[in-house]
Design a protein around this motif. Structure first.
Motif, PDB file in Angstrom:
ATOM      1  N   THR A  34      31.085  27.090 -32.847  1.00  0.00           N
ATOM      2  CA  THR A  34      32.477  27.095 -33.286  1.00  0.00           C
ATOM      3  C   THR A  34      33.127  28.351 -32.726  1.00  0.00           C
ATOM      4  OG1 THR A  34      31.841  25.982 -35.331  1.00  0.00           O
ATOM      5  CG2 THR A  34      34.034  26.959 -35.263  1.00  0.00           C
ATOM      6  N   ILE A  59      37.294  20.155 -29.563  1.00  0.00           N
ATOM      7  CA  ILE A  59      38.055  19.586 -30.676  1.00  0.00           C
ATOM      8  C   ILE A  59      38.838  20.745 -31.286  1.00  0.00           C
ATOM      9  CG2 ILE A  59      37.941  18.387 -32.887  1.00  0.00           C
ATOM     10  CD1 ILE A  59      35.141  17.353 -31.936  1.00  0.00           C
ATOM     11  N   SER A  61      41.649  22.747 -33.629  1.00  0.00           N
ATOM     12  CA  SER A  61      42.379  22.699 -34.900  1.00  0.00           C
ATOM     13  C   SER A  61      43.169  23.990 -35.016  1.00  0.00           C
ATOM     14  CB  SER A  61      41.425  22.609 -36.089  1.00  0.00           C
ATOM     15  OG  SER A  61      40.620  21.471 -36.008  1.00  0.00           O
ATOM     16  N   GLN A  62      44.431  23.876 -35.366  1.00  0.00           N
ATOM     17  CA  GLN A  62      45.255  25.056 -35.562  1.00  0.00           C
ATOM     18  C   GLN A  62      45.026  25.568 -36.983  1.00  0.00           C
ATOM     19  OE1 GLN A  62      49.187  24.387 -34.133  1.00  0.00           O
ATOM     20  NE2 GLN A  62      49.934  26.350 -34.840  1.00  0.00           N
ATOM     21  N   ILE A  63      44.754  26.863 -37.118  1.00  0.00           N
ATOM     22  CA  ILE A  63      44.478  27.480 -38.414  1.00  0.00           C
ATOM     23  C   ILE A  63      45.697  28.316 -38.800  1.00  0.00           C
ATOM     24  CG2 ILE A  63      42.909  28.988 -39.704  1.00  0.00           C
ATOM     25  CD1 ILE A  63      41.611  26.410 -38.554  1.00  0.00           C
ATOM     26  N   GLU A  67      40.597  31.718 -43.228  1.00  0.00           N
ATOM     27  CA  GLU A  67      39.521  30.725 -43.249  1.00  0.00           C
ATOM     28  C   GLU A  67      38.177  31.440 -43.315  1.00  0.00           C
ATOM     29  OE1 GLU A  67      39.616  26.978 -41.023  1.00  0.00           O
ATOM     30  OE2 GLU A  67      37.945  27.786 -39.843  1.00  0.00           O
ATOM     31  N   TRP A  90      43.291  29.247 -33.267  1.00  0.00           N
ATOM     32  CA  TRP A  90      42.693  27.947 -32.977  1.00  0.00           C
ATOM     33  C   TRP A  90      41.219  27.973 -33.316  1.00  0.00           C
ATOM     34  CZ3 TRP A  90      45.935  24.181 -31.235  1.00  0.00           C
ATOM     35  CH2 TRP A  90      47.151  24.583 -30.690  1.00  0.00           C
ATOM     36  N   ARG A  91      40.738  26.933 -33.994  1.00  0.00           N
ATOM     37  CA  ARG A  91      39.304  26.708 -34.157  1.00  0.00           C
ATOM     38  C   ARG A  91      38.938  25.643 -33.133  1.00  0.00           C
ATOM     39  NH1 ARG A  91      38.552  23.237 -38.129  1.00  0.00           N
ATOM     40  NH2 ARG A  91      39.190  24.644 -39.766  1.00  0.00           N
ATOM     41  N   GLU A  93      35.845  23.368 -31.700  1.00  0.00           N
ATOM     42  CA  GLU A  93      34.486  22.886 -31.895  1.00  0.00           C
ATOM     43  C   GLU A  93      34.036  22.195 -30.621  1.00  0.00           C
ATOM     44  OE1 GLU A  93      33.799  21.118 -35.842  1.00  0.00           O
ATOM     45  OE2 GLU A  93      35.890  21.658 -36.224  1.00  0.00           O
TER      46      GLU A  93
END
Length: 138
Positions: A34, A59, A61-63, A67, A90-91, A93
């Protein structure tokens, strides 16, 4: 790009299939990667990653808030991450890549990321990764 950090975890397996002698049939475990990248732009399109010459789909994901990443295996410290002022976090994966795209640059240590801001491609290298404790050990 403002900051980039990488984390990995080797999950603890649950029930393992064994042969008649009690030896594991498949002793390998998959590593979960990650990555977190903080950017000034909100319009980044993440395309691909490479590690050890192997390509991965991303993949993203906007954070938007703080987190919990996990617990560092080395010192058992909790790792928390949040976007800086007016930045986008951004996360990313890593997932199996059906295209198997070739590495665009000379071999890099760590993980090479490819993104696009507008029509302009860019690359980020994350050289070191922090190992996270498997949930069983947290």
């Amino acid at each position: 790009m403002v900051k980039a950090r990488g984390y990995f975890m080797i999950p603890t397996p649950g029930t393992i299939a064994v042969d008649d002698s009690g030896n594991p049939l498949n002793a390998s475990r998959d590593t979960v990667f990650t990555l977190y990248v903080e950017t000034k732009s909100k319009t980044v399109k993440w395309e691909r990653a490479w590690k050890n010459g192997r390509s991965f789909a991303l993949i993203p994901s906007q954070i938007n808030k703080e987190e919990i990443v996990g617990t560092a295996k080395k010192d058992n410290g909790k790792i928390v991450i949040a976007p800086g002022n007016s930045n986008t976090l951004w996360r990313l994966e890593l997932a199996d890549d059906q295209k198997k795209e070739k590495l665009p640059q000379a071999a890099q240590q760590g993980i090479l990321l490819k993104g696009r801001s507008g029509n302009k491609p860019f690359y980020i290298v994350i050289k070191s990764l922090t190992e996270l404790a498997s949930p069983e050990y947290q």
